[in-house]
Write an enzyme that holds these catalytic residues in place. Structure first.
Site, mmCIF file in Angstrom:
data_model
loop_
_atom_site.group_PDB
_atom_site.id
_atom_site.type_symbol
_atom_site.label_atom_id
_atom_site.label_comp_id
_atom_site.label_asym_id
_atom_site.label_seq_id
_atom_site.Cartn_x
_atom_site.Cartn_y
_atom_site.Cartn_z
ATOM 1 N N LYS A 77 41.473 45.323 46.489
ATOM 2 C CA LYS A 77 41.676 44.706 45.175
ATOM 3 C C LYS A 77 43.164 44.488 44.989
ATOM 4 O O LYS A 77 43.981 45.212 45.570
ATOM 5 C CB LYS A 77 41.165 45.645 44.071
ATOM 6 N N GLY A 177 31.522 41.083 26.263
ATOM 7 C CA GLY A 177 32.350 40.221 27.119
ATOM 8 C C GLY A 177 31.619 38.928 27.441
ATOM 9 O O GLY A 177 30.941 38.817 28.456
ATOM 10 N N GLY A 179 32.054 36.163 28.885
ATOM 11 C CA GLY A 179 32.800 35.359 29.862
ATOM 12 C C GLY A 179 31.851 34.853 30.923
ATOM 13 O O GLY A 179 30.646 34.694 30.678
ATOM 14 N N VAL A 181 30.575 36.183 33.678
ATOM 15 C CA VAL A 181 29.457 37.071 34.042
ATOM 16 C C VAL A 181 28.485 37.209 32.871
ATOM 17 O O VAL A 181 27.265 37.036 33.019
ATOM 18 C CB VAL A 181 29.993 38.462 34.464
ATOM 19 N N GLY A 182 29.033 37.524 31.694
ATOM 20 C CA GLY A 182 28.185 37.800 30.532
ATOM 21 C C GLY A 182 27.333 36.602 30.135
ATOM 22 O O GLY A 182 26.127 36.740 29.885
HETATM 23 P P1 NAD Z 1 35.990 36.377 32.201
HETATM 24 O O1 NAD Z 1 37.461 36.408 32.057
HETATM 25 O O2 NAD Z 1 35.287 35.103 32.455
HETATM 26 O O3 NAD Z 1 35.307 37.005 30.877
HETATM 27 C C1 NAD Z 1 35.695 38.209 30.312
HETATM 28 C C2 NAD Z 1 35.282 38.171 28.842
HETATM 29 O O4 NAD Z 1 35.475 39.477 28.309
HETATM 30 C C3 NAD Z 1 36.124 37.221 27.987
HETATM 31 O O5 NAD Z 1 35.256 36.543 27.086
HETATM 32 C C4 NAD Z 1 37.056 38.164 27.202
HETATM 33 O O6 NAD Z 1 37.421 37.633 25.935
HETATM 34 C C5 NAD Z 1 36.150 39.355 27.052
HETATM 35 N N1 NAD Z 1 36.840 40.616 26.790
HETATM 36 C C6 NAD Z 1 38.020 41.073 27.278
HETATM 37 N N2 NAD Z 1 38.249 42.313 26.803
HETATM 38 C C7 NAD Z 1 37.190 42.623 26.003
HETATM 39 C C8 NAD Z 1 36.822 43.759 25.250
HETATM 40 N N3 NAD Z 1 37.597 44.850 25.216
HETATM 41 N N4 NAD Z 1 35.643 43.728 24.573
HETATM 42 C C9 NAD Z 1 34.843 42.661 24.597
HETATM 43 N N5 NAD Z 1 35.125 41.551 25.332
HETATM 44 C C10 NAD Z 1 36.288 41.546 25.999
HETATM 45 O O7 NAD Z 1 35.662 37.478 33.316
HETATM 46 P P2 NAD Z 1 34.357 37.575 34.217
HETATM 47 O O8 NAD Z 1 34.564 36.832 35.477
HETATM 48 O O9 NAD Z 1 33.161 37.316 33.379
HETATM 49 O O10 NAD Z 1 34.412 39.117 34.625
HETATM 50 C C11 NAD Z 1 34.029 40.127 33.707
HETATM 51 C C12 NAD Z 1 33.930 41.450 34.439
HETATM 52 O O11 NAD Z 1 32.971 41.334 35.494
HETATM 53 C C13 NAD Z 1 35.210 41.945 35.132
HETATM 54 O O12 NAD Z 1 35.201 43.359 35.079
HETATM 55 C C14 NAD Z 1 35.046 41.489 36.554
HETATM 56 O O13 NAD Z 1 35.782 42.268 37.469
HETATM 57 C C15 NAD Z 1 33.574 41.697 36.740
HETATM 58 N N6 NAD Z 1 32.963 40.911 37.805
HETATM 59 C C16 NAD Z 1 33.069 39.564 37.816
HETATM 60 C C17 NAD Z 1 32.435 38.834 38.802
HETATM 61 C C18 NAD Z 1 32.416 37.323 38.786
HETATM 62 O O14 NAD Z 1 31.659 36.740 39.604
HETATM 63 N N7 NAD Z 1 33.139 36.649 37.933
HETATM 64 C C19 NAD Z 1 31.754 39.504 39.838
HETATM 65 C C20 NAD Z 1 31.658 40.897 39.793
HETATM 66 C C21 NAD Z 1 32.284 41.594 38.762
#
Ligand code: NAD
Length: 377
Positions: A77, A177, A179, A181-182
């Site tokens: 990482k 969250g 974003g 993933v969510g």
């Molecule tokens: P992203 O930046 O697209 O979305 C993150 C979201 O979380 C944003 O809407 C942000 O406003 C929100 N956020 C930030 N801090 C917050 C808090 N304290 N409370 C509530 N919401 C909050 O990121 P993503 O790609 O969706 O990744 C999210 C998580 O999933 C990370 O931990 C990442 O490492 C993990 N992840 C992502 C992937 C992927 O394919 N993108 C794969 C495995 C794991």
């Protein structure tokens, strides 16, 4: 963590590298945790407040995730200490400086993570010759567009819901969250009949017991707005999502959001960890004691990295979905069978599954390549 050497164990970390480049202003860290199964794949996080300990724990999650998914990669990482909202030109400068700095760290293959995207990976690839999560024009599978991780979470939900006798159809779920993933997890779970009742982002949260329209919410977020701009719901403080009673709770934001001091607020039956290391170990133990089933990050959210591995091997998105659905289904099932058999925590069983594979791979390594911790600052 004051001293990284205190945290070394037989798996790693193999290297902890701190990078300072005064010309560009780059401050970054790379942790190569374990390379027994192959070069360390893991995302580059851009955030102003990431600690070495966090990068190490995220790298370890990648070691376990890649091993559990039977990928020919180890875990690593990186973090760039900067705001993800920098102007594009400054972001490009930092990403390119990062690419130049890691060019010789051949056992690390970078990918996108919070705060970085496929464009960032295109810049890094030009400097280093290697990266996953590239734009489609460069042979990439657009992971966040395809929603690979979110789809994987819905597959894990399918297996886990049987285990805890929960009908996904009509099940109420909450996303922390909204974003990449969510929102994709919400889309795929909604397609299985579940109902999104609350979602948060860094600005706040929105709640509607009758259901939130995921298409509308995604549209708002794509326009750069907040969940607070979703009209048909009650506006709440960001962390109020922790208290909302639901069947499935999905952390999809930052590490350690659920800890011993707030886990008792959760009122749910199933947790699907979309984010990496979103619960502390103590919080997971408390969930287990309270009969809340937690599907750990490196089993539930492996869809993205499996897709990335297919891309790195020259594959397309058409061939990526099937292997990762099979892998996530198989791993979730094996893990839950292990829980029934032993009464141990899901994470403990999953770690044993991943470590078995790492041990088998380690047997082929020359003693001279033992993981011996190196600190380069
Ligand atoms: P992203 O930046 O697209 O979305 C993150 C979201 O979380 C944003 O809407 C942000 O406003 C929100 N956020 C930030 N801090 C917050 C808090 N304290 N409370 C509530 N919401 C909050 O990121 P993503 O790609 O969706 O990744 C999210 C998580 O999933 C990370 O931990 C990442 O490492 C993990 N992840 C992502 C992937 C992927 O394919 N993108 C794969 C495995 C794991």
């Amino acid at each position: 963590m004051n001293n990284i050497f205190e945290f070394g164990d037989p798996l790693g970390p193999a290297k902890v590298i701190h990078i300072y480049d005064h010309q560009s202003g780059l401050k970054a860290m790379v942790v190569v945790d374990n390379v027994a199964c192959g070069p360390a794949v893991g995302g580059v996080r851009m955030a102003p407040d990431v600690s070495t300990e966090e990068v190490f724990r995220l790298a370890r999650a990648m070691t376990l995730k890649n091993a559990a998914a039977d990928l020919p990669y180890g875990g690593g990482k990186a973090a760039i200490l900067a705001s993800p909202k920098l102007p594009v030109a400054k972001k490009e400068t930092l990403m390119r400086a990062f690419g130049m700095a890691i060019k010789e760290i051949m056992e690390y293959i970078p990918g996108p993570d919070m705060g970085t995207d496929e464009t960032c990976m295109a810049w890094v690839r030009e400097e280093t010759g290697r990266a996953i999560g590239l734009p489609a024009a460069m042979g990439g599978i657009p992971l966040d567009e395809v929603g690979a991780t979110g789809y994987g979470l819905s597959v894990a939900a399918d297996v886990a819901s049987d285990f805890c006798h929960l009908d996904l159809f009509g099940a109420k779920f909450v996303i922390q969250g909204a974003g990449a993933v969510g929102l994709h997890a919400a889309r795929f779970l909604t397609a299985r009949g579940a109902v999104l009742i609350a979602a948060s982002d860094s600005q706040g949260a929105v709640f509607n017991a009758d259901g939130i329209d995921i298409v509308q919410l995604t549209h708002l977020k794509k326009q750069g707005k907040s969940v607070l701009d979703y009209a048909d719901g009650q506006k709440l403080a960001r962390d109020a999502v922790i208290d909302i009673p639901c069947d499935i709770w999905i952390p999809a934001a930052r590490p350690d959001v659920i800890r011993a001091n707030n886990v008792d607020r959760l009122n749910t039956r199933l947790v699907l960890q979309g984010a990496n290391i979103p619960f502390t170990p103590k919080a997971e133990q408390i969930c287990y004691d309270r009969n809340i089933l937690v599907i750990p990050d490196f089993i539930a959210n492996a869809g993205g990295v499996i897709c990335g591995a297919v891309e790195y091997g020259g594959g397309t998105k058409e061939i990526a979905f099937q292997p990762f659905e099979e892998k996530i289904r198989k791993n979730t099932t094996l893990m839950l069978e292990g829980v029934t058999r032993t009464g141990n925590l899901p994470r403990q069983i999953a770690i044993e599954m991943a470590e078995q594979r790492i041990r088998r791979a380690t047997a082929y390594r020359s003693k001279r390549h033992g993981h011996g911790l190196q600190l380069i600052a």
